[in-house]
Scaffold this motif. Structure first.
Motif, PDB file in Angstrom:
ATOM      1  N   SER A   7       0.857  -1.190   0.000  1.00 36.66           N
ATOM      2  CA  SER A   7       0.000   0.000   0.000  1.00 36.66           C
ATOM      3  C   SER A   7       0.890   1.236   0.000  1.00 36.66           C
ATOM      4  CB  SER A   7      -0.913  -0.005   1.230  1.00 36.66           C
ATOM      5  OG  SER A   7      -1.762  -1.136   1.217  1.00 36.66           O
ATOM      6  N   CYS A   9       1.099   5.396   0.013  1.00 34.96           N
ATOM      7  CA  CYS A   9       0.418   6.681   0.231  1.00 34.96           C
ATOM      8  C   CYS A   9       0.896   7.678  -0.817  1.00 34.96           C
ATOM      9  CB  CYS A   9       0.714   7.210   1.632  1.00 34.96           C
ATOM     10  SG  CYS A   9      -0.022   8.843   1.934  1.00 34.96           S
ATOM     11  N   CYS A  11      -0.044  10.887  -0.716  1.00 32.97           N
ATOM     12  CA  CYS A  11       0.017  12.201  -0.069  1.00 32.97           C
ATOM     13  C   CYS A  11      -0.568  13.288  -0.979  1.00 32.97           C
ATOM     14  CB  CYS A  11       1.459  12.536   0.301  1.00 32.97           C
ATOM     15  SG  CYS A  11       1.640  13.926   1.442  1.00 32.97           S
ATOM     16  N   ILE A  39      -3.125   4.754  -2.173  1.00 29.29           N
ATOM     17  CA  ILE A  39      -3.989   5.416  -1.196  1.00 29.29           C
ATOM     18  C   ILE A  39      -3.821   6.923  -1.346  1.00 29.29           C
ATOM     19  CG2 ILE A  39      -4.437   5.747   1.273  1.00 29.29           C
ATOM     20  CD1 ILE A  39      -3.240   2.927   1.684  1.00 29.29           C
ATOM     21  N   ASP A  41      -4.545   9.405   0.829  1.00 27.68           N
ATOM     22  CA  ASP A  41      -4.026  10.087   2.020  1.00 27.68           C
ATOM     23  C   ASP A  41      -4.081   9.134   3.209  1.00 27.68           C
ATOM     24  OD1 ASP A  41      -3.467  11.699   4.218  1.00 27.68           O
ATOM     25  OD2 ASP A  41      -4.568  13.418   3.432  1.00 27.68           O
ATOM     26  N   LEU A  42      -2.941   8.594   3.573  1.00 26.09           N
ATOM     27  CA  LEU A  42      -2.902   7.626   4.665  1.00 26.09           C
ATOM     28  C   LEU A  42      -3.293   8.264   5.996  1.00 26.09           C
ATOM     29  CD1 LEU A  42      -2.247   4.679   5.419  1.00 26.09           C
ATOM     30  CD2 LEU A  42       0.126   5.396   5.788  1.00 26.09           C
ATOM     31  N   ALA A  63       5.145   4.926   2.752  1.00 27.31           N
ATOM     32  CA  ALA A  63       4.517   6.207   3.081  1.00 27.31           C
ATOM     33  C   ALA A  63       5.560   7.188   3.594  1.00 27.31           C
ATOM     34  CB  ALA A  63       3.398   5.976   4.103  1.00 27.31           C
TER      35      ALA A  63
END
Length: 235
Positions: A7, A9, A11, A39, A41-42, A63
């Motif tokens: 996964s 991020c 951002c 993703i 925004d983690l 991330a």
């Protein structure tokens, strides 16, 4: 046995992790047969969807600074399988860990993933600006709770907790600057150690902290005056 999910991020709201870097890493990992989930925004996911966070901890999380991500996970009583800091680490360094290199990518895959990233939701101005407490450093002194004007923290059984993160004022890291243990992290802040990084990119003297405290006191007095004025009008 299902393959591990990676996964990443993106951002999206602050762009501390460049989309070009994410696209390169994703393109090559997917070409190598890895399952990669992007993703938006983690930080937001930690607050809005803890069940989803629990799911991704079973794989690898790429991330922000490791201290920031691990502290966010511990607040949810979760332990990560693996965290890779791609905010600081280059795409080449990240791929080397998988015995892959940048030359394995294709332009078509890269462009497709750039579009995939751009299509992710993006929150600007109202994004997940939340404090995280690094419990390995926190002494539960309570200074953050005393200093905060917005009811973000509470103290329960002598432990400081982030109870109302949504109350935090966007782009305000003042409580982190006041923390004597450097235990409060704002992952979306630009500089370390407040963003969870290990370097000291800025520091605050006791005079700085006293000035911040005086400014806070003035703000609190103004709040009280405003409340008093409203009460007088209602009478």
């Amino acid at each position: 046995m299902p393959s591990e999910t990676i996964s990443i991020c993106c951002c999206k709201s602050r762009s501390f992790i460049e989309k070009e870097k994410v696209a390169r890493i994703t393109s090559i990992l997917r070409k190598a047969g890895k399952k990669v989930n992007l993703i938006d925004d983690l930080c937001a996911l930690f607050t809005n969807d803890p069940d989803k966070v629990k799911e991704i901890t079973q794989g690898t999380i790429m991330a922000c600074h490791t201290r920031a991500v691990s502290s966010q996970l511990k607040a949810l009583d979760l332990e990560p399988n693996q965290i890779i800091n791609i905010r600081s680490q280059t795409a080449e360094e990240t791929l080397n860990g998988y015995q892959l290199n940048l030359g394995d990518s294709s332009l078509a895959d890269y462009n497709e993933i750039i579009k995939e990233i751009e299509d992710l939701p993006q929150a600007i101005g109202t994004d997940a600006w939340y404090p995280v407490i690094d419990k390995s450093r926190c002494t539960n002194c309570g200074k953050c709770n005393d200093f905060c004007l917005f009811g973000v923290y509470t103290v329960e059984n002598n432990e400081v907790l982030v109870t109302n993160p949504q109350n935090c004022k966007n782009n305000c890291p003042a409580c982190a600057r006041m923390c004597p243990s450097l235990a409060i992290i704002f992952p979306k802040y630009e500089k370390s150690p407040i963003n969870g990084g290990t370097e000291i990119e800025e520091s605050f003297s006791e005079e700085d902290k006293q000035a911040m405290y005086q400014k806070r006191l003035q703000y609190r007095l103004q709040q009280n005056r405003n409340r008093f004025s409203l009460l007088k009008k209602d009478q």
